[in-house]
Design an enzyme around this catalytic site. Structure first.
Site, mmCIF file in Angstrom:
data_model
loop_
_atom_site.group_PDB
_atom_site.id
_atom_site.type_symbol
_atom_site.label_atom_id
_atom_site.label_comp_id
_atom_site.label_asym_id
_atom_site.label_seq_id
_atom_site.Cartn_x
_atom_site.Cartn_y
_atom_site.Cartn_z
ATOM 1 N N HIS A 327 -1.496 -1.594 -5.819
ATOM 2 C CA HIS A 327 -1.073 -2.036 -4.285
ATOM 3 C C HIS A 327 -2.205 -1.450 -3.290
ATOM 4 O O HIS A 327 -1.693 -1.993 -2.022
ATOM 5 C CB HIS A 327 0.474 -0.956 -4.096
ATOM 6 C CG HIS A 327 0.055 0.554 -3.707
ATOM 7 N ND1 HIS A 327 1.411 1.260 -3.564
ATOM 8 C CD2 HIS A 327 -1.030 1.184 -3.933
ATOM 9 C CE1 HIS A 327 0.777 2.379 -3.187
ATOM 10 N NE2 HIS A 327 -0.291 2.467 -3.625
ATOM 11 N N GLU A 356 4.286 1.471 -10.366
ATOM 12 C CA GLU A 356 4.364 0.921 -8.784
ATOM 13 C C GLU A 356 5.766 0.588 -8.171
ATOM 14 O O GLU A 356 6.511 0.564 -8.994
ATOM 15 C CB GLU A 356 3.449 -0.382 -8.727
ATOM 16 C CG GLU A 356 1.938 -0.090 -9.126
ATOM 17 C CD GLU A 356 1.132 0.002 -7.808
ATOM 18 O OE1 GLU A 356 1.593 0.052 -6.776
ATOM 19 O OE2 GLU A 356 -0.051 -0.387 -7.850
ATOM 20 N N GLU A 383 2.673 -3.758 -1.004
ATOM 21 C CA GLU A 383 3.771 -3.987 -1.999
ATOM 22 C C GLU A 383 4.368 -5.233 -2.498
ATOM 23 O O GLU A 383 4.195 -6.039 -1.611
ATOM 24 C CB GLU A 383 4.931 -2.931 -1.580
ATOM 25 C CG GLU A 383 4.574 -1.509 -0.910
ATOM 26 C CD GLU A 383 4.317 -0.614 -2.403
ATOM 27 O OE1 GLU A 383 4.069 -1.277 -3.416
ATOM 28 O OE2 GLU A 383 3.805 0.560 -2.130
#
Length: 419
Positions: A327, A356, A383
């Site tokens: 990310h 993540e 993200e």
């Protein structure tokens, strides 16, 4: 649509009175009812209900506030609180405030202890008292709350120092940077809002390391970010025994797990603590400057200098693991990182585990959406949603076996194999 000084010149201006009325008065009663209902059933260990109650309380506050009050909160109260908290941490003010069991203390005594002007201390604490972060017990007299006691913890207080001292200008000048690019999504780690704000050609990690102590503070901040979040090793999250330990090569020298970019070893140490009898080598990889900060790591865990842009030296491990690495990078760079992992994987045996956030297509948490904006400003990254993860990993020649997730994607483990 033309834009000028933050206004849209071809739109009708709303009635100014709208800024002085509650934002959503009609929802106040339903929010209050829900709060009462949730409060009647909550227990100290019921995290799900606690978070739902907190979110409903925030909705109630937003509904009751007028737009003008919300604007003042954003523009004055919250930035001033960030400045006051950061200054207090830098002074050691909250450590002093927490002494003697958190007994109430006069601002003059606090100022003398930390070596600061008494007027400065009372002004900082007065605002923090108004915001509810300290308790104002008398005129110029204060005691800590549990929040300000927690500011004595390095993994909690470090975030204020690193964000205020080395990163937040990227947020403050994002609008100017985006205007200069005709409002295009940043996708170059060397040419984004951070470089624009700090007049540097370094990427965010080089920028942090070039401005000590912010590199070390950032690593502590990441520890605070991960603290209290669900762990993929916990029962009911990812079946470690079934998916990793079963079928693992138990011969001498075989590698069980490589933690790539694993910082000071939080994850790999936790894995060993929870599964002490797992077979094979455990390898923690990161840059030398990061590995030099490692403390209290089990002797079974090997420390290996490694830059994930280079060829992976450990071939055929049972698992390769990355936590909150991808990310930090735009897609074009992620593909280079992923290719290095793919080259080292053994077909039909190796797994690549990516820890993540996986953002839902709607109703994402403010913690994840907030981080998404921060990532855009400091590293031109993001993200990702499940669709975005599937495209990125598919483009890299990796197949997603499963996405194991809890808490609406706030913490997920993406299990991958070679295609």
């Amino acid at each position: 649509m033309s834009k000028q000084n933050g206004t849209c010149t071809d739109r009708q201006t709303p009635d100014p009175k709208i800024a002085l009325k509650p934002c959503d008065f009609g929802s106040v009663y339903s929010h209050a009812q829900k709060i009462n209902k949730l409060a009647s059933t909550i227990s100290p260990t019921d995290t799900v209900t606690r978070l739902e109650l907190a979110e409903t309380a925030r909705k109630l506050v937003r509904a009751l506030e007028t737009p003008r009050e919300t604007m003042i909160k954003h523009c004055w109260a919250q930035p001033a609180a960030m400045a006051a908290l950061t200054t207090g941490i830098d002074l050691g003010l909250f450590e002093v405030l927490a002494r003697d069991g958190g007994k109430s203390k006069k601002s003059t005594d606090l100022a003398k202890t930390v070596g600061a002007d008494p007027t400065l201390i009372v002004r900082l604490l007065r605002h923090l008292g108004a915001m509810g972060y300290v308790e104002e017990t008398d005129v110029a007299e204060y005691k800590p709350t549990n929040f300000t006691r927690s500011l004595c913890l390095p993994n909690i207080n470090s975030g204020y120092l690193v964000m205020s001292g080395c990163l937040n200008n990227s947020n403050n000048l994002l609008h100017e940077y985006l205007k200069s690019t005709n409002y295009k999504t940043p996708n170059d780690k060397f040419d984004g809002a951070l470089q624009f704000a700090y007049k540097t050609k370094k990427n965010v990690f080089e920028h942090l390391q070039a401005n000590p102590p912010y590199g070390e503070l950032f690593n502590l901040h990441m520890g605070g970010y991960h603290q209290g979040r669900a762990s993929w090793m916990d029962a009911g999250f990812f079946p470690v025994q079934e998916k990793l330990i079963a079928g693992a090569n138990k011969s001498d020298g075989a590698t069980f797990l490589v933690d790539i970019g694993g910082s000071v070893g939080h994850d790999i140490q936790e894995l060993l603590d929870k599964y002490p009898s797992m077979p094979g080598r455990l390898v923690l990889q990161d840059l030398a400057s990061v590995l030099g900060q490692v403390k209290n790591l089990d002797s079974r865990i090997e420390r290996m200098y490694y830059d994930f842009w280079e060829e992976q030296p450990i071939k055929g491990s049972r698992a390769y693991f990355m936590h909150s690495i991808l990310h930090d990078w735009p897609d074009v760079d992620c593909l280079k990182i992923l290719n290095r992992v793919k080259e080292a994987m053994k077909p039909g045996y190796s797994k690549f585990l990516i820890n993540e956030n996986v953002m839902p297509p709607r109703d994402a948490s403010w913690e994840t959406t907030g981080l998404d904006i921060i990532l855009m400003t400091v590293s031109a990254s993001r993200e990702r949603t499940e669709q975005e993860w599937r495209k990125l990993l598919g483009d890299a020649g990796l197949k997603i076996s499963n996405i194991w997730t809890v808490a609406s994607g706030v913490e997920s483990l993406i299990e991958c194999e070679l295609e």
